[in-house]
Design a protein around this motif. Sequence first.
Motif, PDB file in Angstrom:
ATOM      1  N   GLN A  42       0.838  -1.209   0.000  1.00 51.01           N
ATOM      2  CA  GLN A  42       0.000   0.000   0.000  1.00 51.01           C
ATOM      3  C   GLN A  42       0.870   1.255   0.000  1.00 51.01           C
ATOM      4  N   ALA A  43       1.950   1.234   0.764  1.00 54.07           N
ATOM      5  CA  ALA A  43       2.867   2.378   0.801  1.00 54.07           C
ATOM      6  C   ALA A  43       3.504   2.597  -0.567  1.00 54.07           C
ATOM      7  N   ALA A  44       3.868   1.512  -1.231  1.00 51.02           N
ATOM      8  CA  ALA A  44       4.477   1.627  -2.567  1.00 51.02           C
ATOM      9  C   ALA A  44       3.513   2.295  -3.537  1.00 51.02           C
ATOM     10  N   VAL A  45       2.250   1.873  -3.532  1.00 50.84           N
ATOM     11  CA  VAL A  45       1.248   2.464  -4.419  1.00 50.84           C
ATOM     12  C   VAL A  45       1.079   3.951  -4.102  1.00 50.84           C
ATOM     13  N   ARG A  46       0.953   4.291  -2.823  1.00 47.77           N
ATOM     14  CA  ARG A  46       0.754   5.683  -2.419  1.00 47.77           C
ATOM     15  C   ARG A  46       1.957   6.544  -2.797  1.00 47.77           C
ATOM     16  N   GLU A  47       3.142   6.070  -2.478  1.00 46.55           N
ATOM     17  CA  GLU A  47       4.355   6.860  -2.741  1.00 46.55           C
ATOM     18  C   GLU A  47       4.549   7.117  -4.237  1.00 46.55           C
ATOM     19  N   ILE A  48       4.315   6.113  -5.068  1.00 48.27           N
ATOM     20  CA  ILE A  48       4.509   6.295  -6.507  1.00 48.27           C
ATOM     21  C   ILE A  48       3.435   7.226  -7.067  1.00 48.27           C
ATOM     22  N   ARG A  49       2.239   7.155  -6.523  1.00 49.90           N
ATOM     23  CA  ARG A  49       1.186   8.097  -6.935  1.00 49.90           C
ATOM     24  C   ARG A  49       1.613   9.522  -6.560  1.00 49.90           C
ATOM     25  N   GLU A  50       2.116   9.712  -5.341  1.00 49.31           N
ATOM     26  CA  GLU A  50       2.510  11.050  -4.883  1.00 49.31           C
ATOM     27  C   GLU A  50       3.739  11.576  -5.621  1.00 49.31           C
ATOM     28  N   GLU A  51       4.747  10.727  -5.798  1.00 52.17           N
ATOM     29  CA  GLU A  51       6.019  11.172  -6.384  1.00 52.17           C
ATOM     30  C   GLU A  51       5.991  11.266  -7.904  1.00 52.17           C
ATOM     31  N   LEU A  52       5.298  10.341  -8.553  1.00 51.89           N
ATOM     32  CA  LEU A  52       5.406  10.218 -10.007  1.00 51.89           C
ATOM     33  C   LEU A  52       4.077  10.331 -10.749  1.00 51.89           C
ATOM     34  N   ASP A  53       2.977  10.446 -10.025  1.00 54.44           N
ATOM     35  CA  ASP A  53       1.646  10.518 -10.621  1.00 54.44           C
ATOM     36  C   ASP A  53       1.330   9.281 -11.451  1.00 54.44           C
ATOM     37  N   LEU A  54       1.785   8.121 -10.981  1.00 55.61           N
ATOM     38  CA  LEU A  54       1.534   6.847 -11.651  1.00 55.61           C
ATOM     39  C   LEU A  54       0.658   5.969 -10.781  1.00 55.61           C
ATOM     40  N   GLU A  55      -0.194   5.187 -11.428  1.00 56.55           N
ATOM     41  CA  GLU A  55      -0.910   4.115 -10.757  1.00 56.55           C
ATOM     42  C   GLU A  55      -0.175   2.827 -11.115  1.00 56.55           C
ATOM     43  N   ILE A  56       0.174   2.049 -10.088  1.00 55.09           N
ATOM     44  CA  ILE A  56       0.968   0.844 -10.310  1.00 55.09           C
ATOM     45  C   ILE A  56       0.304  -0.375  -9.707  1.00 55.09           C
ATOM     46  N   TYR A  77      10.329  -3.549  -4.354  1.00 54.87           N
ATOM     47  CA  TYR A  77       9.379  -4.413  -5.051  1.00 54.87           C
ATOM     48  C   TYR A  77       9.362  -4.082  -6.535  1.00 54.87           C
ATOM     49  N   LEU A  78       9.095  -5.104  -7.338  1.00 50.80           N
ATOM     50  CA  LEU A  78       8.791  -4.885  -8.746  1.00 50.80           C
ATOM     51  C   LEU A  78       7.394  -4.297  -8.865  1.00 50.80           C
ATOM     52  N   ALA A  79       7.146  -3.550  -9.932  1.00 49.37           N
ATOM     53  CA  ALA A  79       5.800  -3.027 -10.186  1.00 49.37           C
ATOM     54  C   ALA A  79       5.637  -2.770 -11.671  1.00 49.37           C
ATOM     55  N   SER A  80       4.378  -2.780 -12.096  1.00 52.08           N
ATOM     56  CA  SER A  80       4.044  -2.422 -13.467  1.00 52.08           C
ATOM     57  C   SER A  80       3.076  -1.248 -13.431  1.00 52.08           C
ATOM     58  N   ILE A  81       3.060  -0.477 -14.515  1.00 52.27           N
ATOM     59  CA  ILE A  81       2.189   0.693 -14.601  1.00 52.27           C
ATOM     60  C   ILE A  81       0.796   0.251 -15.024  1.00 52.27           C
ATOM     61  N   VAL A  82      -0.194   0.719 -14.270  1.00 49.20           N
ATOM     62  CA  VAL A  82      -1.596   0.491 -14.602  1.00 49.20           C
ATOM     63  C   VAL A  82      -2.123   1.682 -15.393  1.00 49.20           C
ATOM     64  N   ALA A  83      -1.706   2.901 -14.989  1.00 47.02           N
ATOM     65  CA  ALA A  83      -2.159   4.110 -15.676  1.00 47.02           C
ATOM     66  C   ALA A  83      -1.181   5.242 -15.427  1.00 47.02           C
ATOM     67  N   GLY A  84      -1.051   6.127 -16.431  1.00 53.05           N
ATOM     68  CA  GLY A  84      -0.260   7.337 -16.284  1.00 53.05           C
ATOM     69  C   GLY A  84       1.102   7.264 -16.946  1.00 53.05           C
ATOM     70  N   GLU A  85       1.729   8.433 -16.992  1.00 56.68           N
ATOM     71  CA  GLU A  85       3.111   8.591 -17.429  1.00 56.68           C
ATOM     72  C   GLU A  85       3.846   9.266 -16.281  1.00 56.68           C
ATOM     73  N   PRO A  86       5.103   8.890 -16.028  1.00 58.77           N
ATOM     74  CA  PRO A  86       5.809   9.463 -14.881  1.00 58.77           C
ATOM     75  C   PRO A  86       5.979  10.978 -14.994  1.00 58.77           C
ATOM     76  N   VAL A  87       5.753  11.657 -13.871  1.00 63.92           N
ATOM     77  CA  VAL A  87       5.888  13.104 -13.763  1.00 63.92           C
ATOM     78  C   VAL A  87       7.008  13.391 -12.764  1.00 63.92           C
TER      79      VAL A  87
END
Length: 122
Positions: A42-56, A77-87
């Motif tokens: 959950q932290a990984a999802v939140r942090e990547i949303r906050e830092e990069l504007d990506l859904e993973i 952790y490994l992750a894949s992009i569900v939506a977005g482009e990194p910001v």
Amino acid sequence: MQIVVGVAVVRDGLVLAAYRPGPDGGWEFPGGKVEPGETEEQAAVREIREELDLEIKVGASLGPPVGISDRYRLHVYLASIVAGEPVLREHAELRWFAPDELDESEWLVPDRPFVRELLRQL
């Protein structure tokens, strides 16, 4: 001990890395601290949303946590992009690395074991 999650976002065989500037700077897997009541995923999802504007979508761990300091441990952790482009928001630079471009000496020391494991898995 505070857990910090890093996320190796992989798309089309390329790995997203973020550059932390300064005298102790280098490439790192983006992420951040696990907050109370959150799982690491959950932290990984939140942090990547906050830092990069990506859904993973968070995948497998890249190995056991490693010490950053006496107070922090890093787990990647490994992750894949569900939506977005990194910001670019919090780092000096973002870059997609091909596996043959991943030179662990350019990465922050705590991230290096995860770079080695990532190379084995790509």
